[in-house]
Design an enzyme around this catalytic site. Structure first.
Site, mmCIF file in Angstrom:
data_model
loop_
_atom_site.group_PDB
_atom_site.id
_atom_site.type_symbol
_atom_site.label_atom_id
_atom_site.label_comp_id
_atom_site.label_asym_id
_atom_site.label_seq_id
_atom_site.Cartn_x
_atom_site.Cartn_y
_atom_site.Cartn_z
ATOM 1 N N GLY A 9 37.532 28.898 48.283
ATOM 2 C CA GLY A 9 38.761 28.773 47.483
ATOM 3 C C GLY A 9 39.839 28.013 48.229
ATOM 4 O O GLY A 9 40.989 28.446 48.311
ATOM 5 N N VAL A 61 32.024 30.494 43.473
ATOM 6 C CA VAL A 61 31.459 31.573 44.299
ATOM 7 C C VAL A 61 30.708 32.613 43.465
ATOM 8 O O VAL A 61 29.918 33.387 43.991
ATOM 9 C CB VAL A 61 32.513 32.279 45.196
ATOM 10 N N ASN A 87 38.174 33.827 50.906
ATOM 11 C CA ASN A 87 39.520 33.780 50.327
ATOM 12 C C ASN A 87 39.528 33.655 48.807
ATOM 13 O O ASN A 87 40.451 34.133 48.157
ATOM 14 C CB ASN A 87 40.257 32.585 50.965
ATOM 15 N N SER A 140 44.167 42.671 49.932
ATOM 16 C CA SER A 140 45.530 42.657 49.370
ATOM 17 C C SER A 140 46.167 44.022 49.569
ATOM 18 O O SER A 140 45.469 45.046 49.654
ATOM 19 C CB SER A 140 45.476 42.352 47.868
ATOM 20 N N TYR A 153 42.376 44.568 39.182
ATOM 21 C CA TYR A 153 42.569 43.729 40.379
ATOM 22 C C TYR A 153 42.671 44.620 41.626
ATOM 23 O O TYR A 153 42.037 44.346 42.655
ATOM 24 C CB TYR A 153 43.828 42.864 40.223
HETATM 25 P P1 NDP Z 1 45.681 30.482 44.450
HETATM 26 O O1 NDP Z 1 45.505 30.677 42.985
HETATM 27 O O2 NDP Z 1 46.730 29.552 44.921
HETATM 28 O O3 NDP Z 1 44.297 30.084 45.136
HETATM 29 C C1 NDP Z 1 43.093 30.696 44.766
HETATM 30 C C2 NDP Z 1 41.946 29.798 45.205
HETATM 31 O O4 NDP Z 1 40.708 30.470 44.906
HETATM 32 C C3 NDP Z 1 41.939 28.483 44.446
HETATM 33 O O5 NDP Z 1 41.516 27.457 45.307
HETATM 34 C C4 NDP Z 1 40.903 28.752 43.370
HETATM 35 O O6 NDP Z 1 40.301 27.587 42.840
HETATM 36 C C5 NDP Z 1 39.906 29.554 44.170
HETATM 37 N N1 NDP Z 1 38.958 30.241 43.313
HETATM 38 C C6 NDP Z 1 39.194 31.127 42.328
HETATM 39 N N2 NDP Z 1 38.054 31.494 41.750
HETATM 40 C C7 NDP Z 1 37.067 30.834 42.386
HETATM 41 C C8 NDP Z 1 35.668 30.797 42.245
HETATM 42 N N3 NDP Z 1 35.050 31.539 41.319
HETATM 43 N N4 NDP Z 1 34.948 30.006 43.065
HETATM 44 C C9 NDP Z 1 35.547 29.254 44.015
HETATM 45 N N5 NDP Z 1 36.883 29.241 44.180
HETATM 46 C C10 NDP Z 1 37.625 30.017 43.379
HETATM 47 O O7 NDP Z 1 45.970 31.959 45.006
HETATM 48 P P2 NDP Z 1 46.128 32.525 46.491
HETATM 49 O O8 NDP Z 1 46.023 31.452 47.498
HETATM 50 O O9 NDP Z 1 47.336 33.380 46.500
HETATM 51 O O10 NDP Z 1 44.864 33.490 46.547
HETATM 52 C C11 NDP Z 1 43.915 33.466 47.595
HETATM 53 C C12 NDP Z 1 43.455 34.894 47.857
HETATM 54 O O11 NDP Z 1 44.568 35.672 48.297
HETATM 55 C C13 NDP Z 1 42.886 35.617 46.637
HETATM 56 O O12 NDP Z 1 41.752 36.344 47.036
HETATM 57 C C14 NDP Z 1 44.010 36.562 46.234
HETATM 58 O O13 NDP Z 1 43.527 37.687 45.564
HETATM 59 C C15 NDP Z 1 44.584 36.892 47.586
HETATM 60 N N6 NDP Z 1 45.932 37.417 47.602
HETATM 61 C C16 NDP Z 1 46.967 36.708 47.054
HETATM 62 C C17 NDP Z 1 48.241 37.237 47.084
HETATM 63 C C18 NDP Z 1 49.402 36.552 46.448
HETATM 64 O O14 NDP Z 1 50.435 37.224 46.219
HETATM 65 N N7 NDP Z 1 49.343 35.259 46.154
HETATM 66 C C19 NDP Z 1 48.517 38.510 47.763
HETATM 67 C C20 NDP Z 1 47.352 39.166 48.275
HETATM 68 C C21 NDP Z 1 46.114 38.619 48.222
HETATM 69 P P3 NDP Z 1 40.607 27.061 41.345
HETATM 70 O O15 NDP Z 1 41.868 26.255 41.472
HETATM 71 O O16 NDP Z 1 39.394 26.284 41.005
HETATM 72 O O17 NDP Z 1 40.806 28.273 40.480
HETATM 73 C C1 8X3 Z 2 48.424 40.039 45.272
HETATM 74 C C2 8X3 Z 2 49.568 40.898 45.610
HETATM 75 O O1 8X3 Z 2 51.027 42.733 44.672
HETATM 76 O O2 8X3 Z 2 50.800 40.687 43.389
HETATM 77 O O3 8X3 Z 2 47.243 40.570 45.795
HETATM 78 O O4 8X3 Z 2 48.987 42.252 43.505
HETATM 79 S S1 8X3 Z 2 50.107 41.681 44.221
#
Ligand code: NDP
Ligand code: 8X3
Length: 255
Positions: A9, A61, A87, A140, A153
């Site tokens: 990701g 994935v 990620n 998270s 989630y």
């Molecule tokens: P983004 O949406 O900016 O990035 C998510 C990435 O994951 C993108 O590159 C997306 O690609 C990719 N992705 C999603 N589904 C798939 C898949 N099936 N196969 C391959 N790639 C995939 O979000 P974040 O950077 O914030 O999220 C990254 C991680 O951090 C996640 O696991 C999220 O749950 C976690 N997280 C995020 C928080 C937040 O507040 N932002 C807090 C805590 C955890 P595409 O563009 O193709 O969808």
């Molecule tokens: C993402 C953080 O609090 O938006 O994992 O669910 S929250």
């Protein structure tokens, strides 16, 4: 740190920032994503900026067969993967558990749990064979406590904690490390995806606060990967200073 780092990701947010952070330290990268165009431009940009090389693996994935073909096909000179950053992940909607969309929940569960497992199952044996490696899962704060409209989630991220703990136990007789990074509010594309592209709703999540950035979390991922080999950072909970728990966030909003 000259290492080979595999990030899932990597086309947005935390994954993209991590790619840049490891590249800046001289690591070479195996970057996964679903968007071939974005992956290609990220590769071109990073290879111009930093002295590194990048292998792209374009697959979803959730697609076990595609993941297997891509990872089995990694050229021998790239197979010594030192760090895996699991990620890729997402949330869709804020429905209550008794009212939600089962098809959306399938996507969230299949990505955050089964997708992570697909990659762990394929990459970890390569590490076991070399008796070296580090798996960094992006969990998270949502995995520590459920919140309204987020139960599915939250359940997936609680699963990431259990999978991280279990893998650490299963690898205890090896030098391979397992870390679960648990961010709070990070301003990425995450909320845009959650609200099905509604940017105004996504922006409102971060109104009146200074959230974490993808770069802040990438710095933490880099930190745990850089610890001396005898140091295993099992978990990190990282929040913006305005956040005290999954549900307590101080906002400066004038009425
Ligand atoms: P983004 O949406 O900016 O990035 C998510 C990435 O994951 C993108 O590159 C997306 O690609 C990719 N992705 C999603 N589904 C798939 C898949 N099936 N196969 C391959 N790639 C995939 O979000 P974040 O950077 O914030 O999220 C990254 C991680 O951090 C996640 O696991 C999220 O749950 C976690 N997280 C995020 C928080 C937040 O507040 N932002 C807090 C805590 C955890 P595409 O563009 O193709 O969808
Ligand atoms: C993402 C953080 O609090 O938006 O994992 O669910 S929250």
């Amino acid at each position: 740190m000259a290492q080979t780092v595999f990030i899932t990701g990597s086309t947005s947010g935390i994954g993209e920032a991590s790619a840049r952070r490891f590249a800046a330290a001289g690591s070479r990268l195996i970057l996964n994503g679903r968007n071939e165009g974005k992956l290609q431009s990220l590769k071109a940009e990073i290879e111009v900026q930093y002295a590194t090389e990048i292998l792209l693996l374009t697959f979803d994935v959730r697609d076990r067969q595609a993941a297997k073909e891509a990872i089995d096909g990694i050229p021998p000179q790239w197979q010594a993967i030192d760090v895996l950053v699991n990620n890729a992940g997402l949330v869709l909607g804020t429905d209550r558990e008794h009212e939600g969309d089962l098809a959306e929940w399938d996507i969230v569960i299949d990505t955050n749990i089964k997708g992570l497992l697909n990659i762990t199952r394929l990459v970890t044996p390569l590490m076991v064979k070399r008796n070296s490696g580090h798996i960094i899962n992006i969990g998270s704060i949502a995995g520590d406590a459920a919140y309204a409209g987020g139960s599915v989630y939250c359940a997936t991220k609680a699963a990431v904690k259990a999978l991280s703990d279990g893998l650490r136990i299963d690898l205890a007789d090896t030098p391979i490390r397992v870390t679960n990074i648990k961010p709070g509010l990070v301003e990425t594309n995450f909320s845009v995806t959650r609200f099905h592209g509604d940017r105004a709703r996504a922006d409102a999540v971060y109104k009146g606060i200074k959230p974490l950035t993808g770069e802040d979390v990438a710095e933490t991922i880099f930190f745990v990967a850089s610890a001396p080999e005898h140091v295993q950072i099992a978990e990190i909970l990282i929040m913006p200073t305005c956040q005290a728990s999954a549900t307590v966030v101080h906002r400066n909003i004038k009425q």
